[in-house]
Design a protein around this motif. Structure first.
Motif, PDB file in Angstrom:
ATOM      1  N   TYR A  57     -18.106 -65.018  33.031  1.00 42.86           N
ATOM      2  CA  TYR A  57     -18.519 -65.953  31.936  1.00 42.86           C
ATOM      3  C   TYR A  57     -17.324 -66.816  31.668  1.00 42.86           C
ATOM      4  N   ARG A  59     -20.258 -69.245  33.072  1.00 39.91           N
ATOM      5  CA  ARG A  59     -20.938 -69.500  34.197  1.00 39.91           C
ATOM      6  C   ARG A  59     -21.919 -70.763  34.191  1.00 39.91           C
ATOM      7  N   MET A  60     -21.849 -71.632  33.106  1.00 41.54           N
ATOM      8  CA  MET A  60     -22.772 -72.762  33.038  1.00 41.54           C
ATOM      9  C   MET A  60     -21.977 -74.009  32.014  1.00 41.54           C
ATOM     10  N   ASN A  69     -24.013 -74.368  37.424  1.00 41.17           N
ATOM     11  CA  ASN A  69     -23.734 -73.060  37.270  1.00 41.17           C
ATOM     12  C   ASN A  69     -22.980 -72.374  38.351  1.00 41.17           C
TER      13      ASN A  69
ATOM     14  N   ASN B 220     -23.389 -67.092  23.261  1.00 39.79           N
ATOM     15  CA  ASN B 220     -22.871 -67.460  24.554  1.00 39.79           C
ATOM     16  C   ASN B 220     -23.534 -68.666  24.995  1.00 39.79           C
ATOM     17  N   THR B 221     -23.030 -69.369  25.933  1.00 36.94           N
ATOM     18  CA  THR B 221     -23.614 -70.664  26.190  1.00 36.94           C
ATOM     19  C   THR B 221     -24.732 -70.359  27.157  1.00 36.94           C
ATOM     20  N   ALA B 223     -28.631 -71.577  29.138  1.00 36.04           N
ATOM     21  CA  ALA B 223     -29.402 -72.490  29.742  1.00 36.04           C
ATOM     22  C   ALA B 223     -31.203 -72.070  29.477  1.00 36.04           C
ATOM     23  N   LEU B 230     -29.311 -65.999  34.115  1.00 36.70           N
ATOM     24  CA  LEU B 230     -28.026 -65.308  34.089  1.00 36.70           C
ATOM     25  C   LEU B 230     -26.926 -66.011  33.741  1.00 36.70           C
ATOM     26  N   CYS B 231     -26.933 -67.101  33.285  1.00 39.10           N
ATOM     27  CA  CYS B 231     -25.764 -67.860  32.653  1.00 39.10           C
ATOM     28  C   CYS B 231     -25.011 -67.394  31.250  1.00 39.10           C
ATOM     29  N   CYS B 232     -25.664 -66.755  30.531  1.00 34.19           N
ATOM     30  CA  CYS B 232     -25.121 -66.489  29.137  1.00 34.19           C
ATOM     31  C   CYS B 232     -24.672 -65.079  29.296  1.00 34.19           C
ATOM     32  N   VAL B 233     -24.285 -64.632  30.368  1.00 39.18           N
ATOM     33  CA  VAL B 233     -24.142 -63.183  30.228  1.00 39.18           C
ATOM     34  C   VAL B 233     -22.586 -62.633  29.722  1.00 39.18           C
ATOM     35  N   GLU B 234     -22.733 -61.487  28.747  1.00 35.03           N
ATOM     36  CA  GLU B 234     -21.600 -60.805  28.275  1.00 35.03           C
ATOM     37  C   GLU B 234     -21.260 -59.637  29.020  1.00 35.03           C
ATOM     38  N   ASN B 240     -22.671 -57.174  33.500  1.00 35.92           N
ATOM     39  CA  ASN B 240     -23.016 -58.409  32.840  1.00 35.92           C
ATOM     40  C   ASN B 240     -24.421 -58.370  32.559  1.00 35.92           C
TER      41      ASN B 240
END
Lengths: 303, 259
Positions: A57, A59-60, A69, B220-221, B223, B230-234, B240
């Motif tokens: 992260y 990632r976007m 992305n 988290n940012t 989409a 799977l963009c906002c992963v921590e 992840n």
């Protein structure tokens, strides 16, 4: 009601609207919003032979009319897919297509062979165009010889419908399309994301952990449309068009330009029901313009 | 179960130049919503805004079929939310994510401390109200830059005791929430926190040092908001992990924060 069915290799889709890999999970994520059987197909998240954690992260990065992305093909691997996900999705009454990616030709082959055994998965989309992984991915899709080699190898073990997803990050996408057609691809899908970048001016750091990432969304549509148009003229196999489709009119543009079917990607995030709306919108258009089938519309551009 | 529907704006109150409070009504029964869950708001007519905006649920008035959203105006998308007028529609995906955990009913004597900073106070009102309804006694520790940045104090005071810090000392104790005297004077049995990441990390550090169970709500940012992209992963003990579906609330023991 116009005839919306289209043929892709051995597949007959009930309509030309599919959802793009990486934007629709495994389909189940959207099942609360509409009846998944109303769309032509679902291309599920990129699957690799071994589990992948993906990139760090962040990632976007949102952009005007799009997003970057750098997910990096996070997935739990094909064994997990077969044992845990396939049982949950195999009853979804539409074409369930698995997007297959890899770091080596052997990985692609092994992964495709596993999925070949799954009765309710009638096709794979071979991803030779992911820009977010260090090894493999896009490297296979930016060179005619390596694109041909991976398709040739997978064709040996995979006897159902083989779609190859192409990268736009090349000088001439039609040459790659012809190379994979020669090796037995049943269709090509394009475009994957365009390589891009964003900078945080306050910190002077890249926004994405990987510095560069893949651009998708409405902003890429004109580029995608041009590549679909050129590719459809260069190959005999069906072209599945995608890139920034956000409404039925966008989808119709791709079909007129030469696409047999289309995929909806990033806009699923903004309107989770967009794919079924696009399918309905295509039908309305066909009726309004007196077409009896969507196949008549494909490559009907008047120049 | 997630839903997608248009809500009607029944009130949009500017709280100061940086915040507004939206009250939205649905023309059907509200589904069950948990404190800590959020909505994804569709932004119309903002050319530079592409994605939905994730916003915490600030309160739920089930009998009126209403929810409140406390919005921090950060960019063009949230500015558009701030400019919505009464009667306009706002399309939401709701409710999203996993909320805060509510202690067992026999634990009502416990001291529950809800620590918020900035717009992070938003889900804590809904959490405090829910805890109070179930017989618990929530207390709030709220931090902001200045007096003017402290929002909805009356609403919090109606639910439980409120402790305050401001960075300039214009109200409450001067400094950060993690330095407030309430933390050294009493030992909470459970801490919930939401706010800027450095604040939450300081709170998590305190909780860990004092062996107090602690849940944090991450922002988290994001989409899609529904576990597809799977963009906002921590990074968690499970690898992840999507904040939108597995969070936004996590127990600090699940996170790999260096605290």
């Amino acid at each position: 009601m116009a005839d919306l069915t289209v043929k892709i290799g051995q597949l007959t889709l009930k309509n030309p609207v599919l959802t793009a890999s990486g934007t629709f999970g495994y389909g189940l994520e959207y099942a609360d919003f509409f009846d998944l059987s109303e769309i032509g197909g679902i291309v599920v998240k990129g699957t690799t032979l071994h589990p992948r954690e993906g990139n760090a992260y962040p990632r976007m990065a949102e952009t005007p009319a799009g997003m970057l992305n750098a997910v990096g093909l996070q997935n739990k691997g094909v064994d997990y897919f077969v044992s845990h996900i396939y049982p949950a999705i195999k009853e979804i009454n539409t074409c369930m297509i698995v997007n297959v990616s890899g770091s080596t030709i052997d990985d692609y082959v092994a992964c495709a062979a596993r999925i070949n055994d799954l009765e309710k998965i009638p096709a794979i989309e071979l991803n030779i165009s992911c820009p977010n992984v260090k090894q493999g991915g896009m490297a296979f899709g930016t060179d005619c010889a390596s694109a041909a080699a991976v398709v040739k190898a997978v064709r040996q073990v995979y006897n159902k419908t083989l779609i190859v997803k192409l990268s736009p990050n090349v000088t001439d996408i039609t040459k790659i399309a012809q190379a994979v057609e020669t090796e037995g691809a049943d269709a090509v899908s394009l475009i994957n994301t365009l390589l891009g970048m964003a900078v945080n001016t306050e910190t002077r750091k890249p926004v994405l952990s990987t510095i560069t990432g893949g651009l998708s969304g409405a902003c890429i549509k004109p580029v995608a449309l041009r590549m679909v148009y050129q590719t459809a003229k260069a190959v005999k196999i069906p072209v599945i068009g995608m890139g920034g489709i956000s409404c039925a009119k966008d989808a119709i543009e791709f079909i007129i330009a030469g696409a047999t079917a289309i995929q909806i990607g990033t806009y699923n995030f903004i309107d989770p029901t967009i794919s079924v709306k696009v399918a309905e919108g295509i039908n309305e258009y066909l009726e309004r313009h007196g077409f009896s089938s969507v196949q008549e519309l494909t490559a009907s551009l008047q120049v | 179960m997630k839903y997608l529907a248009d809500w009607i704006v029944v009130e949009n109150t500017p709280l100061n130049v940086r915040y507004c409070l939206l009250r939205l009504r649905l023309n059907q029964e509200l589904p069950e919503m948990q404190p800590g869950q959020f909505v994804q708001a569709k932004i119309e007519n903002s050319p530079s805004t592409f994605l939905r905006r994730p916003i915490s649920i600030h309160y739920v008035h089930r009998d009126k079929r209403e929810i409140g959203l406390l919005v921090q105006i950060v960019g063009n998308g949230t500015q558009k939310l701030a400019s919505l007028t009464v009667g306009e529609k706002l399309n939401l995906i709701y409710p999203i994510g996993k909320g805060f955990s509510i202690p067992k009913p026999d634990k009502t004597k416990q001291t529950l401390l809800l620590i918020g900073g900035g717009v992070g106070i938003a889900p804590l009102l809904f959490l405090g109200q829910t805890l109070k309804q179930q017989g618990f006694i929530p207390e709030f520790l709220l931090g902001a830059r200045t007096r003017n940045d402290l929002l909805c104090l009356d609403d919090f005071a109606a639910v439980g005791a409120v402790y305050i810090t401001t960075e300039d000392g214009s109200i409450g104790e001067k400094g950060f929430v993690s330095n407030h005297s309430v933390l050294s004077n009493t030992k909470a049995d459970f801490i919930y926190t939401c706010g800027p990441k450095p604040m939450m990390m300081a709170v998590a550090r305190y909780a860990k040092r004092h062996n107090i169970p602690c849940e944090v709500s991450l922002e988290n940012t994001m989409a899609c908001g529904i576990g597809a992209c799977l963009c906002c992963v921590e990074k968690t003990v499970d690898g992840n992990t999507c904040v939108c579906t597995e969070g936004p609330v996590f127990n600090i023991n699940e996170l790999l924060w260096q605290i």
